[in-house]
Design an enzyme around this catalytic site. Sequence first.
Site, PDB file in Angstrom:
ATOM      1  N   ILE A  42       0.826  -1.263   0.140  1.00 18.53           N
ATOM      2  CA  ILE A  42       0.149   0.003   0.052  1.00 18.53           C
ATOM      3  C   ILE A  42       0.706   1.209   0.029  1.00 18.53           C
ATOM      4  O   ILE A  42       0.342   2.325  -0.280  1.00 18.53           O
ATOM      5  CB  ILE A  42      -1.064   0.114   1.080  1.00 18.53           C
ATOM      6  CG1 ILE A  42      -2.094   1.024   0.998  1.00 18.53           C
ATOM      7  CG2 ILE A  42      -0.324   0.273   2.474  1.00 18.53           C
ATOM      8  CD1 ILE A  42      -3.128   0.897   2.153  1.00 18.53           C
ATOM      9  N   LYS A  43       2.111   1.326   0.259  1.00 12.94           N
ATOM     10  CA  LYS A  43       2.950   2.287   0.608  1.00 12.94           C
ATOM     11  C   LYS A  43       3.344   3.009  -0.794  1.00 12.94           C
ATOM     12  O   LYS A  43       3.705   4.031  -0.840  1.00 12.94           O
ATOM     13  CB  LYS A  43       4.274   1.903   1.116  1.00 12.94           C
ATOM     14  CG  LYS A  43       4.234   1.490   2.811  1.00 12.94           C
ATOM     15  CD  LYS A  43       3.498   2.371   3.728  1.00 12.94           C
ATOM     16  CE  LYS A  43       3.548   2.183   5.141  1.00 12.94           C
ATOM     17  NZ  LYS A  43       3.248   3.155   6.075  1.00 12.94           N
ATOM     18  N   ASP A  44       3.071   2.298  -2.064  1.00 10.49           N
ATOM     19  CA  ASP A  44       3.152   2.816  -3.346  1.00 10.49           C
ATOM     20  C   ASP A  44       2.655   3.942  -3.304  1.00 10.49           C
ATOM     21  O   ASP A  44       3.061   5.070  -4.041  1.00 10.49           O
ATOM     22  CB  ASP A  44       2.828   1.789  -4.420  1.00 10.49           C
ATOM     23  CG  ASP A  44       3.767   0.568  -4.386  1.00 10.49           C
ATOM     24  OD1 ASP A  44       4.900   0.447  -3.719  1.00 10.49           O
ATOM     25  OD2 ASP A  44       3.479  -0.319  -5.196  1.00 10.49           O
ATOM     26  N   ALA A  47       4.231   6.910  -1.301  1.00  8.49           N
ATOM     27  CA  ALA A  47       5.530   7.197  -1.859  1.00  8.49           C
ATOM     28  C   ALA A  47       5.337   8.129  -3.183  1.00  8.49           C
ATOM     29  O   ALA A  47       6.084   9.250  -3.193  1.00  8.49           O
ATOM     30  CB  ALA A  47       6.244   6.038  -2.131  1.00  8.49           C
TER      31      ALA A  47
END
Length: 452
Positions: A42-44, A47
């Site tokens: 989910i950090k995409d 970021a």
Amino acid sequence: MWYNNILETIGHTPLVKLNKIVKDIPATVLAKIETTNPGNSIKDRMALKMIEDAERSGKLKPGGTIIEGTSGNTGMGLAIAAVIKGYKCIFTSTDKQSKEKFDALRAFGAEVIVCPTNVDPEDPRSYYSVSSRLEREVPNSWKPDQYDNLSNTEAHYESTGPEIWEQTEGKITHLIAGVGTGGTISGIAKYLKEKNPAIQILGIDTYGSVFKKYKETGEFDKNEVYPYITEGIGEDFLPANVNFDLIDYFEKVSDKDAALMTREIARKEGIFAGNSTGSAIAGLLQMKERFKKGDVVVVIFPDHGTRYLGKMYNDDWLRDRGFLKEEKLTARDIIRKKESREIVTIDIEKTVLEAINTIKLLNISQIPVTQAGMVIGKITESDILNALLENPSLKSHPVKDITTASFPFVDANASIDKISAMINNDNIAVLVEHDGEIAIITQYDIINAISA
């Protein structure tokens, strides 16, 4: 249709109904599967958002270096974006994170600096402090600061929240998400509560983190802070992205429960998820009294199981931490399965001929030798044969003349692996003190126990 680059594939992840693992929950439970993002997490989302906002503000300039403290997933999102946009990356992380995460970051050309876990954030050795120092020292560098950079929260307000609302047709009643930087849960919560203030936002915390107590008391208690194993959630400080006003309740989950549940998800739902997902589902089950029939509960599945192959998905790693029950046979189990538990011994003053007759009569190959009822040595068929070949008259001699060192003793809880490793050509049995008596285990006994 095609995409112009991999960054365009971020988001629009599937919502999948859970079945077996939530059979005791009366509500409909849906998993938001974030592993379909290009960086498998989910950090995409955040970021890319942080980078694009920094580009617009001029903080991140062409050819610059991105420096960030990360547990791995944010780093992956930043590294992928950096490849496409032409930036360099230096990441600091902690030594509790899985090796697979570091290897993945290096695969995208990033430099990774591993820092100690068990230090305060203000300590110059911490991964927070090291990343801040590097930002000051490296020319043309920028630190996203995922903990306090509100672009993190905004990314989920703009994308994840609307997706969940649309996918559930506005029927969502509860959101469950692990809380680390706080951006995921706060951004989604902001959007959902604007749509329906009655939606309950439930945060998952871990033991060793400050979030739950701070939410309930308003007190930042340093005594709550201690090292923990669970990755991706919990903190020892209060990130700006954690909006406590939007989070209705925190549930703490232990390292053990999180690790074991991570594996259960794969085995019961066929979803290969990461450690914080295990925490989220364990927390869901702990909170089952909160949910009723007709509720629609969405649980965030943040990252992929490949990041944890050497940890939560490794039996030896779990066993070393006491998380996995030892299911292998023990000496006690082998003795219970023996056809005859009575041990035959011979006194040290008996003759070698008496020992030979006993071996023939009982069809055994070795006898423990006792003195005053205590085992002090052994004789075997090989011992007797070798002795008689040298001196046939030894038949009339006492056993003590050919006694060799005793079989080794093992604890009744010794595993079958340990016992097997001790039995060889020079040592054909082990002794066990069991229920106040001495028992013997041979290779045949092990084979019999395994095949029983």
